[in-house]
Design a protein around this motif. Sequence first.
Motif, PDB file in Angstrom:
ATOM      1  N   ASP A  17      42.190  53.266  12.749  1.00 15.06           N
ATOM      2  CA  ASP A  17      40.721  53.287  12.720  1.00 15.06           C
ATOM      3  C   ASP A  17      40.194  52.750  11.385  1.00 15.06           C
ATOM      4  OD1 ASP A  17      40.745  54.385  15.206  1.00 15.06           O
ATOM      5  OD2 ASP A  17      40.566  56.464  14.498  1.00 15.06           O
ATOM      6  N   LYS A  18      39.096  52.017  11.484  1.00 15.71           N
ATOM      7  CA  LYS A  18      38.501  51.435  10.272  1.00 15.71           C
ATOM      8  C   LYS A  18      37.874  52.533   9.407  1.00 15.71           C
ATOM      9  CE  LYS A  18      37.637  46.734  11.816  1.00 15.71           C
ATOM     10  NZ  LYS A  18      38.786  46.766  12.699  1.00 15.71           N
ATOM     11  N   LYS A  19      38.025  52.375   8.087  1.00 12.65           N
ATOM     12  CA  LYS A  19      37.429  53.320   7.150  1.00 12.65           C
ATOM     13  C   LYS A  19      36.129  52.712   6.634  1.00 12.65           C
ATOM     14  CE  LYS A  19      38.661  56.020   3.056  1.00 12.65           C
ATOM     15  NZ  LYS A  19      39.648  56.218   1.990  1.00 12.65           N
ATOM     16  N   GLU A  20      35.065  53.479   6.763  1.00 16.64           N
ATOM     17  CA  GLU A  20      33.738  53.029   6.327  1.00 16.64           C
ATOM     18  C   GLU A  20      33.771  52.575   4.870  1.00 16.64           C
ATOM     19  OE1 GLU A  20      29.668  52.832   7.714  1.00 16.64           O
ATOM     20  OE2 GLU A  20      31.299  53.814   8.773  1.00 16.64           O
ATOM     21  N   GLY A  21      33.238  51.404   4.604  1.00  9.37           N
ATOM     22  CA  GLY A  21      33.145  50.923   3.222  1.00  9.37           C
ATOM     23  C   GLY A  21      34.289  50.023   2.799  1.00  9.37           C
ATOM     24  N   ASN A  22      35.391  50.048   3.523  1.00 15.33           N
ATOM     25  CA  ASN A  22      36.514  49.156   3.196  1.00 15.33           C
ATOM     26  C   ASN A  22      36.180  47.730   3.616  1.00 15.33           C
ATOM     27  OD1 ASN A  22      37.925  51.293   2.227  1.00 15.33           O
ATOM     28  ND2 ASN A  22      39.578  51.260   3.718  1.00 15.33           N
ATOM     29  N   THR A  23      36.447  46.790   2.717  1.00 13.04           N
ATOM     30  CA  THR A  23      36.027  45.407   2.982  1.00 13.04           C
ATOM     31  C   THR A  23      37.191  44.426   3.111  1.00 13.04           C
ATOM     32  OG1 THR A  23      35.816  45.069   0.591  1.00 13.04           O
ATOM     33  CG2 THR A  23      33.822  45.725   1.804  1.00 13.04           C
ATOM     34  N   ARG A  24      38.372  44.829   2.680  1.00 14.77           N
ATOM     35  CA  ARG A  24      39.519  43.903   2.737  1.00 14.77           C
ATOM     36  C   ARG A  24      40.370  44.198   3.967  1.00 14.77           C
ATOM     37  NH1 ARG A  24      42.064  43.627  -3.261  1.00 14.77           N
ATOM     38  NH2 ARG A  24      42.634  41.534  -2.628  1.00 14.77           N
ATOM     39  N   LYS A  25      41.093  43.178   4.407  1.00 11.79           N
ATOM     40  CA  LYS A  25      41.846  43.313   5.655  1.00 11.79           C
ATOM     41  C   LYS A  25      43.357  43.204   5.402  1.00 11.79           C
ATOM     42  CE  LYS A  25      38.109  41.771   8.632  1.00 11.79           C
ATOM     43  NZ  LYS A  25      37.612  40.703   9.516  1.00 11.79           N
ATOM     44  N   LEU A  26      44.081  44.156   5.967  1.00 17.48           N
ATOM     45  CA  LEU A  26      45.535  44.236   5.815  1.00 17.48           C
ATOM     46  C   LEU A  26      46.210  44.001   7.164  1.00 17.48           C
ATOM     47  CD1 LEU A  26      48.249  45.218   4.429  1.00 17.48           C
ATOM     48  CD2 LEU A  26      47.570  47.515   5.159  1.00 17.48           C
ATOM     49  N   ASN A  53      41.296  47.882   5.380  1.00 19.89           N
ATOM     50  CA  ASN A  53      41.410  48.275   6.782  1.00 19.89           C
ATOM     51  C   ASN A  53      42.420  47.358   7.462  1.00 19.89           C
ATOM     52  OD1 ASN A  53      39.578  50.417   6.925  1.00 19.89           O
ATOM     53  ND2 ASN A  53      37.834  49.037   7.182  1.00 19.89           N
ATOM     54  N   THR A  54      43.129  47.878   8.442  1.00 15.64           N
ATOM     55  CA  THR A  54      44.118  47.030   9.116  1.00 15.64           C
ATOM     56  C   THR A  54      43.441  46.084  10.098  1.00 15.64           C
ATOM     57  OG1 THR A  54      44.491  48.728  10.786  1.00 15.64           O
ATOM     58  CG2 THR A  54      46.044  48.644   8.946  1.00 15.64           C
ATOM     59  N   THR A  55      44.086  44.944  10.296  1.00 22.52           N
ATOM     60  CA  THR A  55      43.667  43.985  11.314  1.00 22.52           C
ATOM     61  C   THR A  55      44.907  43.569  12.097  1.00 22.52           C
ATOM     62  OG1 THR A  55      42.683  41.816  11.745  1.00 22.52           O
ATOM     63  CG2 THR A  55      43.915  42.039   9.694  1.00 22.52           C
ATOM     64  N   GLN A  56      44.698  43.219  13.355  1.00 24.08           N
ATOM     65  CA  GLN A  56      45.822  42.689  14.145  1.00 24.08           C
ATOM     66  C   GLN A  56      45.713  41.179  14.285  1.00 24.08           C
ATOM     67  OE1 GLN A  56      45.985  45.599  17.601  1.00 24.08           O
ATOM     68  NE2 GLN A  56      48.031  45.766  16.747  1.00 24.08           N
ATOM     69  N   ASN A  57      44.754  40.617  13.562  1.00 22.44           N
ATOM     70  CA  ASN A  57      44.567  39.167  13.588  1.00 22.44           C
ATOM     71  C   ASN A  57      45.050  38.586  12.264  1.00 22.44           C
ATOM     72  OD1 ASN A  57      43.810  36.576  13.936  1.00 22.44           O
ATOM     73  ND2 ASN A  57      41.629  36.971  14.236  1.00 22.44           N
ATOM     74  N   LEU A  58      46.198  37.970  12.289  1.00 24.18           N
ATOM     75  CA  LEU A  58      46.840  37.430  11.086  1.00 24.18           C
ATOM     76  C   LEU A  58      45.909  36.495  10.314  1.00 24.18           C
ATOM     77  CD1 LEU A  58      49.431  36.976   9.364  1.00 24.18           C
ATOM     78  CD2 LEU A  58      50.111  35.235  11.021  1.00 24.18           C
ATOM     79  N   GLU A  59      45.174  35.672  11.039  1.00 23.28           N
ATOM     80  CA  GLU A  59      44.320  34.651  10.398  1.00 23.28           C
ATOM     81  C   GLU A  59      43.204  35.265   9.555  1.00 23.28           C
ATOM     82  OE1 GLU A  59      45.468  34.516  13.460  1.00 23.28           O
ATOM     83  OE2 GLU A  59      46.720  32.716  13.338  1.00 23.28           O
ATOM     84  N   ASP A  60      42.810  36.509   9.866  1.00 27.15           N
ATOM     85  CA  ASP A  60      41.700  37.155   9.146  1.00 27.15           C
ATOM     86  C   ASP A  60      42.159  37.897   7.887  1.00 27.15           C
ATOM     87  OD1 ASP A  60      39.977  36.341  11.052  1.00 27.15           O
ATOM     88  OD2 ASP A  60      39.860  38.267  12.104  1.00 27.15           O
ATOM     89  N   ALA A  61      43.460  38.047   7.706  1.00 28.95           N
ATOM     90  CA  ALA A  61      43.972  38.980   6.695  1.00 28.95           C
ATOM     91  C   ALA A  61      43.788  38.481   5.269  1.00 28.95           C
ATOM     92  CB  ALA A  61      45.445  39.255   6.957  1.00 28.95           C
ATOM     93  N   ASP A  62      43.446  39.433   4.379  1.00 28.60           N
ATOM     94  CA  ASP A  62      43.466  39.161   2.941  1.00 28.60           C
ATOM     95  C   ASP A  62      44.869  39.399   2.388  1.00 28.60           C
ATOM     96  OD1 ASP A  62      40.512  38.815   2.394  1.00 28.60           O
ATOM     97  OD2 ASP A  62      40.513  40.793   3.341  1.00 28.60           O
TER      98      ASP A  62
END
Length: 481
Positions: A17-26, A53-62
Amino acid sequence: MEKIIDENIQGQALSLDKKEGNTRKLFIESYGCQMNFSDSEIVASILAKEGFNTTQNLEDADLVLVNTCSIREKAELTVRKRLEKYNAVKRINPKMKVGVLGCMAERLKSKFLEEEKIVDLVVGPDAYKDLPNLIEEVDAGRNAVNVILSKEETYGDISPVRLQSNGVSAFVSITRGCDNMCTFCVVPFTRGRERSRDPQSIMEEIDDLASKSFKEITLLGQNVDSYLWYGGGLKKDFEKASEFQKATAVNFAKLLDMVAEKYPKIRLRFTTSNPQDMTLDVIEVMAKHKNICKYIHLPIQSGSDRILKEMNRLHTREEYFELIDNIKKLIPDCAISQDIITGFPTETEEDHQDTLSLMEYVKYEYGFMFAYSERPGTLAARKLEDDVPEATKKRRLNEIITAQRNHSTYRHEAFIGKTVEILIEKESKKSDAHWSGRNTQNIVAVFPKGDYKIGDFVMVRIDECTSATLLGEAIGYSDNN
């Protein structure tokens, strides 16, 4: 090799689940044994506090992290291919940073960073708390590395984010590292010396899981039977402990007893065991508590005394038989599974036949069977020539797999006509009209859904079986709900 590798979950991208305020993607994916997946949960927990916050989209990741395994060559080759994919994406998204975690990171740090220049960040299994500092380094344009192995780190103070969880079953790490210098295994070199986690922190983590209605917990370690808490410190230093520390020490049998006593409605499992360290008191505790599953993963690796010695396994064939006999005497319905390596250096046909005869004696429920492949950094790679021809390895492995399939069928057929308790874990892979779960012996059962739901304990009448699965019909709830 002693760590169970579930092929179904390799390379899963983790999501929470996304954490409010987190802006970077892992983006984080894991390979190898359950310890690696458990470690990824710790990493996600640390980085959630650092704005990711985690993402399942590799292209979006920081930040892209891969948690790696050095146990099998196949796992390393897979990770290398993934790194190539990450770097192809990185060319499109230059702000993306790539990091390698875990066992492979520790072993190949200079190759990844200096020679091949394919990653920005290398973090060993004891250095995850240093990730915030390492990410600062990377953000400043510098490569960052920490692969120092710790004598103290157990991550007992970090509550893992349950990335892989079905909300029913969870893993709780109780030890890290390993002191057994098996010649085929790289774990002592990549995960360091064996140390145990404070039992209070283990109980607190299980308290949290119980409050969230988890139904099954697996106590996890490279070698759980070696668990020994005497106030902190390495197991090998226990002999230097004070008399008070020795008198109040908690071994694995005591820990297992404490957990089973406090949580009678939670099913308990543990993995992995080592035959040389499994003591009679552990078997007695298993026999005492209904909620401890009647299942032990007990790697043997070879049935030949000569090969066991070459592997630096500190038990004999006869000692293993004695252990099996004790288990069957105290827990007659206990299931046992194995790890077997075939084609270890110098293995003869006679050695191979010893393994087959041992399998015939035990008749394991199932097993994890491999042809030997030389792992860089192990004692075997340094001292023994990999001299068994590949064709011979393949033929012997096929014979071992055939024997295991026959034994699995034999064990499973014994359940036909019986009614067993199943904990529903998920939908069946083959049919959305069926549930899938495991019995106390860790055998998968599949049955029509009816009105039951995930997390229910259900009594299932077994009508037929395959070598891998029990098939049946639910006849009601068990008294464990």
